[in-house]
Design an enzyme around this catalytic site. Structure first.
Site, PDB file in Angstrom:
ATOM      1  N   MET A  26       0.842  -1.196   0.000  1.00  0.00           N
ATOM      2  CA  MET A  26       0.000   0.000   0.000  1.00  0.00           C
ATOM      3  C   MET A  26       0.873   1.240   0.000  1.00  0.00           C
ATOM      4  SD  MET A  26      -2.492  -1.216   3.053  1.00  0.00           S
ATOM      5  CE  MET A  26      -4.132  -0.670   2.695  1.00  0.00           C
ATOM      6  N   ASP A  27       0.482   2.236  -0.751  1.00  0.00           N
ATOM      7  CA  ASP A  27       1.198   3.503  -0.645  1.00  0.00           C
ATOM      8  C   ASP A  27       0.532   4.347   0.435  1.00  0.00           C
ATOM      9  OD1 ASP A  27      -0.267   5.483  -3.336  1.00  0.00           O
ATOM     10  OD2 ASP A  27      -1.158   4.213  -1.798  1.00  0.00           O
ATOM     11  N   SER A  28       1.022   5.567   0.628  1.00  0.00           N
ATOM     12  CA  SER A  28       0.531   6.347   1.765  1.00  0.00           C
ATOM     13  C   SER A  28      -0.950   6.657   1.643  1.00  0.00           C
ATOM     14  CB  SER A  28       1.336   7.643   1.911  1.00  0.00           C
ATOM     15  OG  SER A  28       1.316   8.356   0.703  1.00  0.00           O
TER      16      SER A  28
ATOM     17  N   TYR B 237      -2.841   3.560   2.625  1.00  0.00           N
ATOM     18  CA  TYR B 237      -2.676   3.337   4.055  1.00  0.00           C
ATOM     19  C   TYR B 237      -3.623   4.231   4.851  1.00  0.00           C
ATOM     20  CZ  TYR B 237      -0.519   4.261   8.565  1.00  0.00           C
ATOM     21  OH  TYR B 237      -0.303   4.482   9.891  1.00  0.00           O
TER      22      TYR B 237
ATOM     23  N   ARG C 155      -0.846  13.134  -7.559  1.00  0.00           N
ATOM     24  CA  ARG C 155       0.131  12.545  -6.649  1.00  0.00           C
ATOM     25  C   ARG C 155       1.509  13.140  -6.734  1.00  0.00           C
ATOM     26  NH1 ARG C 155      -0.597   6.177  -6.061  1.00  0.00           N
ATOM     27  NH2 ARG C 155       1.646   6.191  -5.878  1.00  0.00           N
TER      28      ARG C 155
END
Lengths: 148, 101
Positions: free
Chosen positions: A94-96, A99, B43
């Site tokens: 998972m990326d931030s 998360y 992003r």
């Protein structure tokens, strides 16, 4: 916002009175999460104690519910078992953003709030479980039932 | 002067929390989807000041709307859970029943 206000009010007004804990204890004996009425033949002795009944949530409970919440996300290894040592970034990929998504979902599930410091420091599933167990307030659950 | 990483992540968390406040399934899912899509889209962007401000505005909108929608509730749809916060998990229910018996 209602929930934040109610949350703060509940936190500052701990149910310390005998009547309140007794009411809570009988509520717990006759109702359950999901508001299913299950017939209870007698009230077990431990529910009659006039002290804080303590949390009815165990580590296995929390872990099982956490795993089911996490499984609703698309994870790297959705077939593997998720355990206490599973890391969000390394094992689950998972990326931030994912998360934080998972954290908010867990907040909804257990009715806790992860403060910013913990949110930045938590790296494994086990840490979320212990945070939940530390901050989980069973009286709130019963208060919720009374208010609703 | 753009927002730092922690600020952006905090905004994301608050947006998600505010989106969950909606009782109605449709609004809740819409705002969750929208938040995730917008943040994924921006992003890698370096200069995110404008985007951050937009996000703060969005947060205000979602908070106000969720409060208002709670004041005028619909009937619950089939897809919405009766008990908003908790879903029963068979293993947890079994474990709980074992302890009570």
């Amino acid at each position: 916002m209602f929930r934040q206000i109610a949350y703060a009010a509940r936190n500052s007004a701990k149910l310390a009175s005998r009547a309140a804990t007794f009411r809570a204890a009988t509520l717990r004996a006759t109702t359950s999460v999901g508001s299913m009425m299950r017939p209870v033949a007698f009230t077990p002795v431990k529910f009659m104690r006039f002290s804080s009944t303590g949390s009815s949530l165990t580590k296995e409970d929390v872990l099982a519910r956490t795993v089911s919440v996490l499984k609703t996300f698309e994870l790297k290894n959705s077939t593997d078992k998720i355990e206490l040592e599973t890391q969000f970034t390394k094992d689950l990929g998972m990326d931030s953003l994912d998360y934080n998504d998972a954290l908010v979902a867990l907040e909804e599930e257990f009715d806790v709030v992860f403060d910013d410091k913990s949110a930045n420091e938590i790296k494994t599933v086990g840490e979320t479980v212990s945070y939940v167990l530390k901050n989980y307030l069973p009286e709130q659950q019963d208060l919720d039932k009374e208010v609703r | 002067m753009s927002a730092s990483r922690t600020q952006v992540l905090q905004l994301y968390r608050n947006l998600l929390r505010a989106s969950h406040e909606f009782e109605s399934y449709n609004f809740r899912e819409f705002f969750l989807r929208k938040t995730r899509k917008d943040f994924k889209q921006f992003r890698g962007v370096e200069d995110n000041k404008k985007f951050y401000k937009e996000g703060l505005k969005q947060l205000g909108i979602i908070r106000r709307q969720s409060m208002i929608s709670q004041m005028y509730p619909f009937e619950k749809m089939v897809v919405e859970r009766v008990d908003e916060k908790h879903h029963e998990i068979p293993e947890a229910v079994e474990a709980r029943d074992e302890r009570k018996i």
